[in-house]
Design a protein around this motif. Structure first.
Motif, mmCIF file in Angstrom:
data_model
loop_
_atom_site.group_PDB
_atom_site.id
_atom_site.type_symbol
_atom_site.label_atom_id
_atom_site.label_comp_id
_atom_site.label_asym_id
_atom_site.label_seq_id
_atom_site.Cartn_x
_atom_site.Cartn_y
_atom_site.Cartn_z
ATOM 1 N N PRO A 26 47.077 37.371 34.632
ATOM 2 C CA PRO A 26 45.584 37.151 34.714
ATOM 3 C C PRO A 26 45.106 38.247 34.014
ATOM 4 C CG PRO A 26 47.000 36.136 36.563
ATOM 5 C CD PRO A 26 47.877 36.518 35.571
ATOM 6 N N ARG A 39 40.598 40.149 32.653
ATOM 7 C CA ARG A 39 39.801 39.799 31.905
ATOM 8 C C ARG A 39 39.321 41.913 31.457
ATOM 9 N NH1 ARG A 39 34.925 40.224 36.625
ATOM 10 N NH2 ARG A 39 35.629 41.649 38.045
ATOM 11 N N GLU A 66 38.307 35.701 29.946
ATOM 12 C CA GLU A 66 39.399 35.624 31.274
ATOM 13 C C GLU A 66 40.421 34.858 30.638
ATOM 14 O OE1 GLU A 66 38.385 35.475 35.346
ATOM 15 O OE2 GLU A 66 38.215 33.222 34.394
ATOM 16 N N ARG A 67 41.536 35.404 31.457
ATOM 17 C CA ARG A 67 42.623 34.690 31.379
ATOM 18 C C ARG A 67 43.240 34.082 32.505
ATOM 19 N NH1 ARG A 67 46.258 36.212 26.131
ATOM 20 N NH2 ARG A 67 44.466 34.601 25.059
ATOM 21 N N THR A 68 43.033 33.039 32.412
ATOM 22 C CA THR A 68 44.125 32.558 33.820
ATOM 23 C C THR A 68 45.454 31.815 33.067
ATOM 24 O OG1 THR A 68 43.032 30.041 33.734
ATOM 25 C CG2 THR A 68 41.845 32.695 34.761
ATOM 26 N N ALA A 69 46.168 30.861 34.368
ATOM 27 C CA ALA A 69 46.717 29.958 34.390
ATOM 28 C C ALA A 69 46.562 28.427 33.788
ATOM 29 C CB ALA A 69 47.655 29.380 35.618
ATOM 30 N N GLU A 70 45.493 28.425 33.334
ATOM 31 C CA GLU A 70 45.057 27.421 33.039
ATOM 32 C C GLU A 70 44.511 28.086 32.110
ATOM 33 O OE1 GLU A 70 43.937 27.849 36.392
ATOM 34 O OE2 GLU A 70 44.943 26.575 37.061
ATOM 35 N N THR A 78 42.579 30.386 28.036
ATOM 36 C CA THR A 78 41.774 31.938 27.957
ATOM 37 C C THR A 78 40.129 31.311 27.556
ATOM 38 O OG1 THR A 78 43.467 32.807 26.573
ATOM 39 C CG2 THR A 78 40.682 33.188 26.643
ATOM 40 N N GLY A 120 43.246 43.345 34.913
ATOM 41 C CA GLY A 120 44.374 42.660 35.402
ATOM 42 C C GLY A 120 45.331 43.186 35.919
#
Length: 489
Positions: free
Chosen positions: A370, A372, A388-392, A394, A474
């Motif tokens: 995670p 940003r 923003e990078r999430t588990a789902e 970018t 992050g």
């Protein structure tokens, strides 16, 4: 050939509470920096119109300060072969730094007077060898204001020699309220204090004169908005050019644009009182004080191709070496623990907002966890554009907070509940780790983010204008930024 003409404001950005001196053919300015680090900017000019950033007198804050705290209105002087800056920290007291060269290095600060609510100090070394200090009061810390306190001072500014005397009580002066920002001078044996009253957005400049430092002082309003659009011409400095003509440098509060700097002609009337501007009203244009110099301006763009970033950049808190790395060209920001609120993130690298302008850079975010990063317009509320990078996956996002962000007593209240961010536009799935970032800033400081031109209306910061900043937050790793280009729209 007609004389060259300047147009106000001469510095159309947030150089709050300017104070100016001349030494030889050089003019030197300092200004409030509040929580920004490095603090106490030092600017240089040869004509009082074009200015460049020569450095900073305070590489680090001597203690942790909240947003809106730190360095309030300073005074710069030259005496006994040294440059002196006397500055207030409203939560701690009045401090002094010195240097042989205003470009630095500067001494470590020492405390001349400890206490809360002591603001806007100015020293005077009188013609008879005595030394004095005058300062104002912040009601938010001390419970009192609208008064100026004077002290005798040791000539080395290491000690005050008395407990202080109220030398001007604004409550006893007709039409005087919110008196602050004093600058003290001596002319033909008389003591002069130039100080604003009436509040920053709507106030006016007053002059006080006395035969003795401790008074009694006569008073007069010498500069007010009048029929002009220059609201509240506020505190500043009297400076004499090499040809003997006098000038007055002051600021005007322009909300999110910050406190911009104006230059007024100054003369002495037949009755012995100063006349500022055009018979007491601010001028829009005037002949340049010292013609013959190419126009200069503080740096804005930065290729990040040197060992350090340019002097236009400051952090929101005391930086650590681990916060960044120069890529030459480009800048690497190491991910800082994300507080969920950019006003609580000390590792925001920012500079003063220029309106109008277009700010461009490129961001690369490669982290797996995670994270940003992006570009922000930050004040009491803020907005940002970035990745923003999430588990789902970018996402390209543009988010912001409401404009009525919580504030404390004269600054940011970090203990208040965080104002949640909201999407200013729907997030866009992003398959690349690189993105071009753009913010278009209009003449009224209104902003449009990215190619989609997502609108945002910035709000002022805590005693500052809005900031244009870069950030990365992050769990670990870094974000890389390309050169930052600030250009006319």
């Amino acid at each position: 050939m007609s004389a060259p003409v300047y147009r106000n404001p001469i510095l159309d950005a947030d150089w709050s509470d300017p104070d100016v001196i001349r030494v030889g053919d050089d003019f030197w300015m300092t200004a409030s920096s509040f929580h920004r680090v490095p603090g106490l900017p030092v600017l240089h000019s040869r004509d009082l119109v074009g200015w460049t950033i020569a450095g900073h007198a305070l590489p680090r804050m001597p203690h942790t300060v909240p947003l809106g705290g730190g360095v309030w209105a300073p005074a710069i002087r030259h005496h006994d072969g040294l440059f002196w800056i006397v500055y207030p920290d409203p939560d701690h007291g009045i401090f002094v730094v010195t240097a042989e060269d205003p470009r630095g290095p500067w001494s470590e600060p020492w405390c001349l007077k400890a206490g809360r609510g002591l603001i806007d100090p100015c020293p005077l070394w009188a013609g008879d060898g005595s030394a004095y200090l005058v300062h104002a009061w912040a009601k938010s810390r001390s419970g009192v204001n609208n008064r100026l306190t004077g002290h005798r001072m040791r000539p080395d500014a290491r000690e005050l020699l008395d407990d202080g005397t109220v030398i001007v009580d604004g409550d006893t002066v007709e039409g005087c309220s919110g008196l602050e920002g004093p600058k003290i001078y001596q002319r033909d044996g008389e003591f002069w204090i130039l100080a604003p009253a009436g509040g920053v957005p709507t106030g006016w400049q007053m002059a006080f004169r006395a035969k003795d430092f401790f008074g009694p002082y006569e008073s007069r309003t010498v500069l007010a908005q009048g029929s002009t659009d220059v609201n509240g011409p506020h505190q500043g400095a009297w400076v004499t050019a090499p040809d003997g003509r006098d000038w007055f440098v002051h600021f005007q509060d322009r909300a999110a644009r910050g406190r911009v700097v104006h230059l007024q002609p100054m003369r002495w009337g037949d009755d012995g009182w100063p006349v500022l501007g055009a018979d007491g009203e601010p001028v829009r244009t005037h002949a340049v004080p010292v013609p013959g110099h190419a126009h200069r301006a503080p740096a804005t763009s930065d290729a990040f191709d040197a060992d350090e970033f340019g002097p236009q950049w400051t952090w929101q808190g005391n930086p650590e070496p681990s916060w960044h790395e120069m890529l030459r060209p480009g800048l690497r920001l190491f991910l800082h623990e994300d507080p969920g609120d950019l006003r609580r993130l000390p590792a925001v690298l920012g500079q003063r907002l220029i309106a109008p302008s277009v700010v461009r850079t490129e961001l690369r975010l490669r982290e797996d966890g995670p994270a940003r990063a992006g570009i922000t317009i930050l004040g009491r509320g803020y907005a940002w554009l970035g990745l923003e990078r999430t588990a789902e996956g970018t996402w390209l996002v543009c988010r912001g907070t409401e404009a009525d962000a919580a504030g404390g007593v004269g600054g940011f209240d970090a203990s208040a509940p965080a104002v949640p961010e909201r999407d200013l536009a729907p997030p866009v799935p992003w398959t690349s780790d690189t993105v071009a970032l753009t913010v278009r800033i209009g003449p009224d400081a209104s902003c449009r983010f990215g190619d989609a031109e997502i609108p945002y209306t910035p709000v002022p910061g805590f005693w500052t204008g809005a900031t244009v900043g870069l950030f990365a937050a992050g769990a670990g790793g870094h974000a890389d930024f390309g050169p930052v280009r600030v250009a006319a729209p």
